[in-house]
Design an enzyme around this catalytic site. Structure first.
Site, PDB file in Angstrom:
ATOM      1  N   GLU A   1       0.784  -1.219   0.269  1.00  0.00           N
ATOM      2  CA  GLU A   1      -0.019   0.004   0.050  1.00  0.00           C
ATOM      3  C   GLU A   1       1.085   1.215  -0.004  1.00  0.00           C
ATOM      4  O   GLU A   1       0.455   2.139  -0.647  1.00  0.00           O
ATOM      5  CB  GLU A   1      -0.902   0.055   1.314  1.00  0.00           C
ATOM      6  CG  GLU A   1      -2.011  -0.863   0.960  1.00  0.00           C
ATOM      7  CD  GLU A   1      -1.767  -2.532   1.410  1.00  0.00           C
ATOM      8  OE1 GLU A   1      -2.607  -3.182   0.931  1.00  0.00           O
ATOM      9  OE2 GLU A   1      -0.538  -2.666   1.857  1.00  0.00           O
TER      10      GLU A   1
ATOM     11  N   HIS B   1     -11.532  -6.035   8.106  1.00  0.00           N
ATOM     12  CA  HIS B   1     -12.333  -5.654   6.745  1.00  0.00           C
ATOM     13  C   HIS B   1     -13.524  -5.046   7.151  1.00  0.00           C
ATOM     14  O   HIS B   1     -14.525  -4.953   6.262  1.00  0.00           O
ATOM     15  CB  HIS B   1     -12.592  -6.922   5.721  1.00  0.00           C
ATOM     16  CG  HIS B   1     -11.308  -7.649   5.677  1.00  0.00           C
ATOM     17  ND1 HIS B   1     -10.739  -8.496   6.061  1.00  0.00           N
ATOM     18  CD2 HIS B   1     -10.777  -7.726   4.229  1.00  0.00           C
ATOM     19  CE1 HIS B   1      -9.608  -8.921   5.546  1.00  0.00           C
ATOM     20  NE2 HIS B   1      -9.774  -8.587   4.239  1.00  0.00           N
TER      21      HIS B   1
END
Length: 417
Positions: free
Chosen positions: A139, A209
């Site tokens: 990321e 998540h």
């Protein structure tokens, strides 16, 4: 030894059990309740545009190709819509951006394969793998690469696969992307950078998540943060974000990718960033939210007006006719202080709803500003309905999010303060 098999006679069961009626009661005469109950949900929401006319007349919509001298009737008459869910609308926006901007590229983990949520499905085949391509699982690298591309004049549309994993990129986003214009005295900028990422809960995502990290970026001057509530909003706000001269974090509520469906104009259009939208006008209380909780708030308003039998004793009759103003903030940074403050000055009450935790959530900044600007007009303290200050549970995730029951409880408490 040979076993004996018991074979009951025809008269065995009648002697053991009383005679039953020969005609069967028809259990299907009454219509069974729908699976989601009779209260509105995302699929039946009145906030979604179900007709072409409603979609084309969306508040604040602008078309880059429109003739400024054209009337609204001419513009509506010459355009078409198509039913889309949110991921299809996001894909449509990126397709338009790639088609109209030769310097635009889309990249991230698995995006060439269509992405986890299928938002980039077919784009690599349509525009080539030089413009739609996979990256390593890094990321920080994705954000840094996007910053470099934008500095070189490209339109960089990056994807962080889940908002929960944006934290390794925090330094690149906050210390580089947000500050480069100021640092260079205006000589350089990364206005061409847009970072897309799925956010909010889905019901079973657990602690990695289901997070809503929008508030972590609110102190980073130079960024913009946008969270759409529906397919039409997603397409218009994403195209607006891609073309905005500032870096934008575009957070897409993942549970709405397939559950939210509405008519969406097929043409290139934009919706304004930094502008909230009043969805339901009212005069007694302001209900402010964004993303998925918009639909929980809509359900709460129905519960307030027509409470189910189990809630009737908890909702006084005098409150059921209360007029609640529902506002979708849409842009979290910068947020539309003027629209919210004007509403609260009229209603005298504010309830803020968001999925992120209570402590230092976006609602804290909103509450502080409204307390400052509307102090003499407030009839009750600002109320926040949020996720709990705990990680999202591996089970029973529903109890972590601010559902309609918690919202209606806050409305009743604020109205009776």
């Amino acid at each position: 030894m040979q076993s004996t098999i018991f074979r009951p006679s025809r008269n065995f069961f009648p002697r053991r059990f009383p005679s039953l009626p020969t005609c069967r009661w028809n259990s299907t005469v009454a219509e069974p309740p729908p699976a989601g109950g009779h209260l509105p949900g995302v699929a039946t929401s009145k906030l979604l545009k179900q007709t072409r006319e409603a979609a084309l007349r969306t508040s604040g919509i602008t078309y880059p190709d429109e003739d400024r001298s054209s009337t609204s009737e001419t513009l509506v008459g010459g355009r078409e819509t198509r039913k889309m869910n949110t991921y299809q609308a996001v894909r449509d926006a990126m397709s338009i951006a790639l088609l109209k901007d030769d310097k635009a590229v889309v990249f991230g983990e698995d995006v060439a394969f269509g992405g986890v949520f299928r938002c980039t499905m077919g784009l690599a085949e349509e525009f080539g793998k030089e413009r739609v391509f996979n990256t390593p699982l890094t990321e920080q690298g994705i954000a840094g690469f996007g910053i470099g591309l934008a500095l070189m004049g490209h339109t960089a549309i990056a994807e962080i696969q889940f908002a929960d994993y944006i934290f390794p990129a925090f330094d690149q986003i906050v210390n580089e992307a947000a500050k480069i214009r100021y640092r260079s005295g205006g000589s350089y900028n990364v206005g061409g950078l847009t970072i897309r990422t799925p956010t909010m809960s889905v019901g079973h995502g657990g602690l990695y998540h289901s997070q809503s990290p929008e508030a972590f970026f609110m102190g980073a001057s130079g960024l913009k943060i946008v969270i759409p509530r529906s397919p039409l909003q997603a397409k218009g706000l994403l195209l607006g974000s891609i073309r905005d001269p500032n870096p934008v974090i575009f957070m897409e509520p993942k549970i709405l990718y397939r559950s939210a469906v509405e008519q969406v104009p097929i043409d290139d259009f934009e919706l304004p960033l930094g502008k909230a939208e009043v969805l339901v006008p009212g005069s007694d209380l302001t209900l402010l939210t964004w993303g998925t909780p918009v639909y929980h708030c809509e359900t709460a308003l129905h519960m307030l007006k027509s409470p189910p039998p189990s809630l009737e004793k908890h909702i006084p009759q005098s409150l059921r006719s209360a007029k609640v103003e529902l506002i979708d903030l849409r842009s979290i940074l910068p947020w539309d202080i003027e629209t919210v403050a004007e509403s609260v000055k009229r209603t005298g009450r504010l309830v803020v709803v968001h999925e992120a935790g209570l402590t230092a959530g976006a609602g804290a900044e909103i509450s502080a500003q409204i307390q400052k600007r509307c102090f003499l007009k407030l009839e009750a303290p600002v109320k926040r309905v949020t996720g709990w200050d705990t990680p999202a549970g591996l089970q029973y995730e529903k109890f972590n999010i601010p559902d309609a029951l918690r919202v209606v409880d806050a409305i009743v408490g604020t109205l009776t303060y």
